[in-house]
Design a protein around this motif. Structure first.
Motif, PDB file in Angstrom:
ATOM      1  N   GLU A 248       0.766  -0.854  -0.244  1.00 48.06           N
ATOM      2  CA  GLU A 248       0.490  -0.061  -0.345  1.00 48.06           C
ATOM      3  C   GLU A 248       0.892   0.946  -0.446  1.00 48.06           C
ATOM      4  N   THR A 249       1.984   1.193   0.857  1.00 45.17           N
ATOM      5  CA  THR A 249       3.131   2.361   0.723  1.00 45.17           C
ATOM      6  C   THR A 249       3.532   2.197  -0.393  1.00 45.17           C
ATOM      7  N   LEU A 250       4.055   1.348  -0.521  1.00 43.88           N
ATOM      8  CA  LEU A 250       4.344   1.616  -2.000  1.00 43.88           C
ATOM      9  C   LEU A 250       3.571   2.394  -3.756  1.00 43.88           C
ATOM     10  N   LYS A 251       2.570   1.470  -3.005  1.00 45.86           N
ATOM     11  CA  LYS A 251       1.551   2.578  -4.149  1.00 45.86           C
ATOM     12  C   LYS A 251       1.132   3.918  -4.190  1.00 45.86           C
ATOM     13  N   GLU A 252       1.004   4.669  -2.955  1.00 46.69           N
ATOM     14  CA  GLU A 252       0.627   5.334  -2.463  1.00 46.69           C
ATOM     15  C   GLU A 252       1.641   6.356  -3.207  1.00 46.69           C
ATOM     16  N   VAL A 253       3.267   5.435  -3.013  1.00 40.87           N
ATOM     17  CA  VAL A 253       4.581   6.177  -3.419  1.00 40.87           C
ATOM     18  C   VAL A 253       4.094   6.650  -5.361  1.00 40.87           C
ATOM     19  N   ALA A 254       4.179   5.730  -5.717  1.00 45.00           N
ATOM     20  CA  ALA A 254       4.185   5.926  -7.400  1.00 45.00           C
ATOM     21  C   ALA A 254       2.851   6.961  -7.126  1.00 45.00           C
ATOM     22  N   ALA A 255       1.936   6.577  -6.876  1.00 40.01           N
ATOM     23  CA  ALA A 255       0.767   7.599  -7.251  1.00 40.01           C
ATOM     24  C   ALA A 255       1.277   9.447  -6.941  1.00 40.01           C
ATOM     25  N   LEU A 256       1.569   9.828  -5.726  1.00 39.30           N
ATOM     26  CA  LEU A 256       1.979  11.306  -5.256  1.00 39.30           C
ATOM     27  C   LEU A 256       2.805  11.162  -6.546  1.00 39.30           C
ATOM     28  N   ALA A 257       4.091  10.533  -6.584  1.00 37.38           N
ATOM     29  CA  ALA A 257       4.943  11.405  -7.791  1.00 37.38           C
ATOM     30  C   ALA A 257       4.309  10.704  -9.227  1.00 37.38           C
ATOM     31  N   GLY A 258       3.854  10.947  -9.043  1.00 38.53           N
ATOM     32  CA  GLY A 258       3.151  10.678 -10.819  1.00 38.53           C
ATOM     33  C   GLY A 258       3.670   9.198 -11.727  1.00 38.53           C
ATOM     34  N   GLY A 259       3.887   7.949 -10.964  1.00 39.75           N
ATOM     35  CA  GLY A 259       4.751   7.337 -11.644  1.00 39.75           C
ATOM     36  C   GLY A 259       3.977   5.795 -11.677  1.00 39.75           C
ATOM     37  N   LYS A 260       4.498   4.874 -11.902  1.00 45.39           N
ATOM     38  CA  LYS A 260       3.497   3.308 -11.778  1.00 45.39           C
ATOM     39  C   LYS A 260       3.721   1.885 -10.754  1.00 45.39           C
ATOM     40  N   PHE A 261       2.893   1.551  -9.904  1.00 51.72           N
ATOM     41  CA  PHE A 261       3.323   0.628  -9.153  1.00 51.72           C
ATOM     42  C   PHE A 261       3.061  -0.889  -9.969  1.00 51.72           C
ATOM     43  N   PHE A 262       4.076  -1.577  -9.369  1.00 50.69           N
ATOM     44  CA  PHE A 262       4.427  -2.967  -9.908  1.00 50.69           C
ATOM     45  C   PHE A 262       4.423  -3.952  -9.164  1.00 50.69           C
ATOM     46  N   ARG A 263       3.770  -5.280  -8.977  1.00 52.72           N
ATOM     47  CA  ARG A 263       4.535  -6.578  -8.037  1.00 52.72           C
ATOM     48  C   ARG A 263       4.757  -7.660  -9.016  1.00 52.72           C
ATOM     49  N   ALA A 264       6.087  -7.871  -8.509  1.00 48.41           N
ATOM     50  CA  ALA A 264       6.707  -8.556  -9.351  1.00 48.41           C
ATOM     51  C   ALA A 264       7.174 -10.195  -8.130  1.00 48.41           C
ATOM     52  N   ASP A 265       6.618 -10.839  -8.230  1.00 44.75           N
ATOM     53  CA  ASP A 265       6.593 -12.437  -7.411  1.00 44.75           C
ATOM     54  C   ASP A 265       7.319 -13.560  -8.268  1.00 44.75           C
ATOM     55  N   THR A 266       8.336 -13.433  -9.251  1.00 42.85           N
ATOM     56  CA  THR A 266       8.875 -14.133  -9.701  1.00 42.85           C
ATOM     57  C   THR A 266       9.524 -12.911 -10.743  1.00 42.85           C
ATOM     58  N   ARG A 267      11.242 -14.499 -11.303  1.00 40.70           N
ATOM     59  CA  ARG A 267      12.316 -13.146 -11.913  1.00 40.70           C
ATOM     60  C   ARG A 267      11.920 -13.171 -13.291  1.00 40.70           C
ATOM     61  N   THR A 268      10.144 -13.714 -14.230  1.00 36.98           N
ATOM     62  CA  THR A 268      10.433 -13.370 -15.176  1.00 36.98           C
ATOM     63  C   THR A 268       9.060 -11.759 -14.971  1.00 36.98           C
ATOM     64  N   ALA A 269       7.897 -12.096 -14.185  1.00 43.25           N
ATOM     65  CA  ALA A 269       8.133 -10.777 -13.315  1.00 43.25           C
ATOM     66  C   ALA A 269       8.799  -9.754 -13.386  1.00 43.25           C
ATOM     67  N   LEU A 270       9.729  -9.927 -12.962  1.00 45.06           N
ATOM     68  CA  LEU A 270      10.510  -9.236 -12.298  1.00 45.06           C
ATOM     69  C   LEU A 270      10.990  -8.158 -13.663  1.00 45.06           C
ATOM     70  N   LYS A 271      11.384  -9.302 -14.831  1.00 41.72           N
ATOM     71  CA  LYS A 271      11.653  -8.438 -16.054  1.00 41.72           C
ATOM     72  C   LYS A 271      10.945  -8.069 -16.593  1.00 41.72           C
ATOM     73  N   ALA A 272       9.480  -8.129 -16.822  1.00 44.06           N
ATOM     74  CA  ALA A 272       8.550  -7.993 -17.767  1.00 44.06           C
ATOM     75  C   ALA A 272       8.102  -6.288 -16.641  1.00 44.06           C
ATOM     76  N   VAL A 273       8.591  -6.170 -15.266  1.00 37.71           N
ATOM     77  CA  VAL A 273       8.445  -4.674 -15.041  1.00 37.71           C
ATOM     78  C   VAL A 273       9.124  -3.853 -15.290  1.00 37.71           C
ATOM     79  N   TYR A 274      10.771  -4.527 -15.490  1.00 35.52           N
ATOM     80  CA  TYR A 274      12.054  -3.385 -16.132  1.00 35.52           C
ATOM     81  C   TYR A 274      11.664  -3.152 -17.181  1.00 35.52           C
ATOM     82  N   ASP A 275      10.842  -3.820 -18.361  1.00 37.24           N
ATOM     83  CA  ASP A 275      10.716  -3.938 -19.891  1.00 37.24           C
ATOM     84  C   ASP A 275       9.478  -3.214 -20.263  1.00 37.24           C
ATOM     85  N   GLU A 276       8.740  -3.123 -18.769  1.00 43.03           N
ATOM     86  CA  GLU A 276       7.784  -2.515 -19.301  1.00 43.03           C
ATOM     87  C   GLU A 276       7.986  -0.735 -18.363  1.00 43.03           C
TER      88      GLU A 276
END
Length: 323
Positions: A248-276
């Protein structure tokens, strides 16, 4: 092929002839007694008889001087990536929880930080043309690398990061604040923070939300990544929805600063996050590489020096010949 920075300089090549013609035209307009004119012509003839080499040297010196002024260059073998105008701060958690072994890397069970290093390495190297900084944090936060174009060096610094090297707690707010310090006075037209955490803010003196509000006021975006596997680590502790992952805090941080929140639970998901994120922070259009030039103007200057050095020797030989 040889290129010139100022090729129009060669328009001055006939300048000595034009100057001589102007002087001769002026001298012809003067009335000189015939006997004096004959004597002057005789002296002029004796002066220049046998020194055609000196005249040739003067012309050579003039041409070499023009070559040097025109700034000759050759295209080099290497090229430098044009500057993109983007500045990115990578903020990576190295607290104690990053040692949990609930991810896999190349089919082998691995700790979280090793997986982050592997994925973030590719992200950093792909940012050619950007300046990137690195902030590592645990209980304390510190700048591991200021903004730099040397992405390989920054990646090597990240590879050398160790779990617990900044303390075993998690000071997310302090880490964001330090990342803001690296970006706030930077002239880049696009500034962003990529924040990765697998825990909750339980150390430091700055609240993450306050730091995010400051980032927004300075035009700095924050993309936040919550890291944690859906699996148990090899010691049997469940970590997927653990209390120390404050999404929730990480979501709030991204929302306040005009960015985007991501959740990564595997290496593949983390790779997709950085790609995005790479796509979110991409340039409007790819900048072409700049071909490096090899400056050649010192060579005609060196040749000019030797020509001028040789001219007194020619004078001496010419006078000995006349005598």
């Amino acid at each position: 092929m040889i290129g010139f920075v100022w090729p129009w300089i060669f328009l001055l090549l006939p300048a000595p002839l034009l100057l001589r013609s102007a002087v001769e035209a002026r001298s012809r307009s003067l009335t000189i007694p015939p006997d004096l004119e004959a004597a002057l012509e005789h002296l002029e003839h004796r002066r220049y008889q046998g020194i055609n080499g000196r005249i040739a040297c003067l012309w050579l010196a003039w041409i070499l001087a023009l070559f040097a002024l025109a700034q000759p260059w050759l295209p080099g073998d290497a090229s430098a990536q044009a500057v993109s105008g983007r500045a990115i701060a990578m903020v990576v958690d190295v607290s104690a929880s990053m040692e949990r072994r609930d991810f896999t890397l190349d089919g082998v069970v691995s700790d979280r930080l090793s997986v982050v290093k592997d994925v973030a390495h590719d992200f950093v190297i792909a940012r050619a043309g950007d300046r990137v900084s690195l902030v590592l944090y645990g209980k304390e936060a510190f700048i591991a690398s200021p903004l730099t174009f040397d992405l390989k060096a920054l990646s090597s610094i990240l590879d050398g990061a160790g779990i617990g090297m900044a303390g075993r707690s998690t000071a997310i707010g302090d880490a964001i604040g330090l990342a803001i310090q690296t970006l706030r006075d930077d002239p880049a037209n696009s500034r962003a923070i990529v924040l990765l955490s697998d825990g909750a803010n339980n150390a430091g003196s700055v609240e993450p939300e306050s730091a995010a509000t400051l980032a927004q006021s300075l035009g700095i975006r924050i993309h936040s990544i919550a890291l944690g596997s859906e699996d148990k680590d090899i010691t049997g502790y469940a970590t997927a929805q653990s209390a120390d992952l404050d999404e929730e805090t990480l979501k709030e941080v991204a929302a306040l600063a005009g960015g985007k929140f991501f959740r990564a639970d595997t290496r593949t998901a983390l790779k997709a996050v950085y790609d995005e994120i790479d796509q979110l922070e991409a340039a409007q259009a790819p900048a072409p590489p700049v071909i490096l030039r090899r400056d050649l103007h010192l060579w005609p200057l060196l040749a000019l020096f030797f020509v001028l050095l040789a001219m007194p020797c020619l004078e001496l030989v010419s006078s000995m010949t006349r005598s």
